[in-house]
Design a protein around this motif. Structure first.
Motif, PDB file in Angstrom:
ATOM      1  N   GLN A   1      84.171   6.455   8.021  1.00 60.98           N
ATOM      2  CA  GLN A   1      85.599   6.176   8.156  1.00 60.98           C
ATOM      3  C   GLN A   1      85.900   4.685   7.991  1.00 60.98           C
ATOM      4  OE1 GLN A   1      84.242   8.674  10.383  1.00 60.98           O
ATOM      5  NE2 GLN A   1      85.147  10.084   8.914  1.00 60.98           N
TER       6      GLN A   1
ATOM      7  N   SER B   1      94.436  12.167  11.420  1.00 56.61           N
ATOM      8  CA  SER B   1      92.992  12.020  11.217  1.00 56.61           C
ATOM      9  C   SER B   1      92.273  11.672  12.519  1.00 56.61           C
ATOM     10  CB  SER B   1      92.719  10.948  10.155  1.00 56.61           C
ATOM     11  OG  SER B   1      93.095  11.415   8.880  1.00 56.61           O
TER      12      SER B   1
ATOM     13  N   HIS C   1      91.455  14.709  14.409  1.00 55.14           N
ATOM     14  CA  HIS C   1      90.322  15.478  13.890  1.00 55.14           C
ATOM     15  C   HIS C   1      88.971  14.795  14.153  1.00 55.14           C
ATOM     16  CE1 HIS C   1      93.469  17.636  11.719  1.00 55.14           C
ATOM     17  NE2 HIS C   1      92.581  18.527  11.346  1.00 55.14           N
TER      18      HIS C   1
ATOM     19  N   HIS D   1      97.408  17.963   4.019  1.00 54.10           N
ATOM     20  CA  HIS D   1      96.919  17.069   2.968  1.00 54.10           C
ATOM     21  C   HIS D   1      97.677  17.286   1.660  1.00 54.10           C
ATOM     22  CE1 HIS D   1      94.234  14.667   0.537  1.00 54.10           C
ATOM     23  NE2 HIS D   1      93.972  15.704  -0.237  1.00 54.10           N
TER      24      HIS D   1
ATOM     25  N   SER E   1      94.561   6.965   6.851  1.00 54.81           N
ATOM     26  CA  SER E   1      94.388   8.261   7.508  1.00 54.81           C
ATOM     27  C   SER E   1      92.912   8.573   7.728  1.00 54.81           C
ATOM     28  CB  SER E   1      95.069   9.356   6.681  1.00 54.81           C
ATOM     29  OG  SER E   1      94.524   9.416   5.369  1.00 54.81           O
ATOM     30  N   PHE E   2      92.214   8.970   6.671  1.00 56.67           N
ATOM     31  CA  PHE E   2      90.820   9.372   6.817  1.00 56.67           C
ATOM     32  C   PHE E   2      89.925   8.203   7.218  1.00 56.67           C
ATOM     33  CE2 PHE E   2      92.620  12.244   3.525  1.00 56.67           C
ATOM     34  CZ  PHE E   2      92.664  13.369   4.310  1.00 56.67           C
TER      35      PHE E   2
ATOM     36  N   GLY F   1      90.350   8.327  11.177  1.00 57.37           N
ATOM     37  CA  GLY F   1      89.097   9.038  11.420  1.00 57.37           C
ATOM     38  C   GLY F   1      88.110   8.209  12.212  1.00 57.37           C
TER      39      GLY F   1
END
Length: 386
Positions: A47, A210, A213, A304, A331-332, A336
């Motif tokens: 990430q 993100s 998750h 997404h 985001s990711f 993340g």
């Protein structure tokens, strides 16, 4: 003519890597006696590099006009970096291999997303039919490797993942360049675009989605194994989520005819709030875990597809690669990383249930931000994106 199968093959192998790496590499790290904190640090490097690398590569691609060349370089270097995992099980060596692999691997996807939309042109609604092959690749890897690990030692993860990275390299060599979409005469600059409140709301909400998750991607496989589920079931649970994602990708062209992208995003955030609470507190109920995995169709698939379509609208022409890179990084990447690192700390201090509850809180915060920041006035400028 759209190079449908070449783009689809790239997505297949790119997300097959995710399907092999994300669910099972944590089990390999656990097998070499790393702590939960060490595992979270290593996995969060992917990430971190998604924060740093895509913006650098996106800027370079914009300056050089060489998206495909960078995609090919990233494939070669990512495979070379991954080779380091075969050489050591010491934390320092694993850290170096992960950093090198992730720095180059994370460079490619935003550029390929931009290439895909450039090839599609006015047929952008076909994005889902290409991207869905990434989900198929994920399923093939997560399910196949799950069964293999019932019969092979855990270090088989390394060999399978390396083979998939080689597949990415082959696909990168055949993906063609595309002419960029024509830029509107009155196109805004990057700074002007980022000053729009609805753009900031979208990127901020994506950051929080993100983060929500984080525990799923770092600890879900460990979570299931610790509750008595075998590795083949772990593979099926990941597969179930991606099957739901595939259905949503296939339905997206129809959904966007009836619902605004903003509405689809808001629904996805509501589902995320519910999903992570269900995982955290329903570990002993397979039925509840199955339902939570089905919600992946909304919390990733619908989210997404809608988010990337809005980014494509709001970052046109020469801003396309940088817009996709910024979306991926915030985001990711940043989201993340935050979610992964925090879950590594709370997993050992608060336990799994409260760690996944934290994910629900992140999703709720994203929902509130999206509601508050995305102005209704944007409808007049962006049509169905509003």
């Amino acid at each position: 003519m759209v190079p449908y199968w070449r783009l689809s093959a790239y997505y297949f192998f790119y997300f097959a890597f995710v399907g092999a790496f994300s669910p099972y590499f944590t089990l390999y790290l656990q097998s070499v006696s790393l702590s939960a904190t060490d595992i979270a640090i290593l996995m969060s490097l992917t990430q971190l590099m998604r924060v740093l690398a895509p913006n650098l590569w996106g800027w370079l691609a914009e300056k050089l006009g060489a998206r495909v060349a960078i995609v090919r370089l990233s494939a070669i270097a990512a495979l070379a970096g991954f080779a380091g995992f075969f050489l050591t099980t010491e934390f320092a060596g694993l850290f170096a291999a992960m950093a090198l692999m992730a720095f180059f691997w994370s460079a490619a996807l935003p550029l390929v997303e931009g290439l895909t939309f450039s090839h599609l042109g006015t047929a952008a609604h076909r994005y889902g039919s290409i991207r869905v092959w990434g989900s198929v690749g994920f399923i093939a890897a997560v399910l196949g490797l799950g069964y293999l690990l019932d019969h092979l030692p855990i270090d088989a993860v390394l060999w399978v993942t390396a083979a998939i990275l080689a597949g990415i390299l082959v696909c990168a060599l055949v993906v063609p360049e595309a002419a960029r979409a024509p830029e509107p005469r009155a196109a805004a600059s990057m700074g002007e675009t980022l000053r729009r409140p609805e753009v900031r709301a979208l990127l901020g909400a994506c950051f929080l989605m993100s983060a929500a998750h984080g525990a799923l991607y770092v600890f879900y496989s460990i979570f299931l194994v610790e509750h008595g589920y075998d590795t083949s079931l772990v593979g099926w649970m990941w597969t179930l989520g991606v099957l739901a994602e595939i259905v949503v990708f296939m339905l997206m062209p129809r959904l966007v005819r009836y619902f605004r992208l903003r509405t689809i995003l808001l629904f996805a955030f509501v589902c995320a709030v519910l999903r992570f609470a269900m995982i955290g507190w329903g570990a002993d109920s397979l039925a509840l875990l199955v339902l939570a995995q089905l919600l992946h169709g909304a919390t990733f698939g619908a989210y997404h597809a809608a988010a990337i379509a809005v980014v494509n609208l709001w970052f046109p022409g020469r801003l396309q690669s940088r817009g996709q890179a910024l979306y991926g990084s915030i985001s990711f990447g940043a989201g993340g990383m935050l979610g992964g690192l925090l879950s590594g700390y709370t997993w050992e201090t608060l336990g799994a249930a409260w760690t996944y509850t934290m994910g629900s809180v992140f999703a709720l915060a994203g929902l509130v931000w999206l509601l508050a920041g995305w102005r209704v006035a944007a409808d007049a400028d962006e049509g169905r994106a509003g």
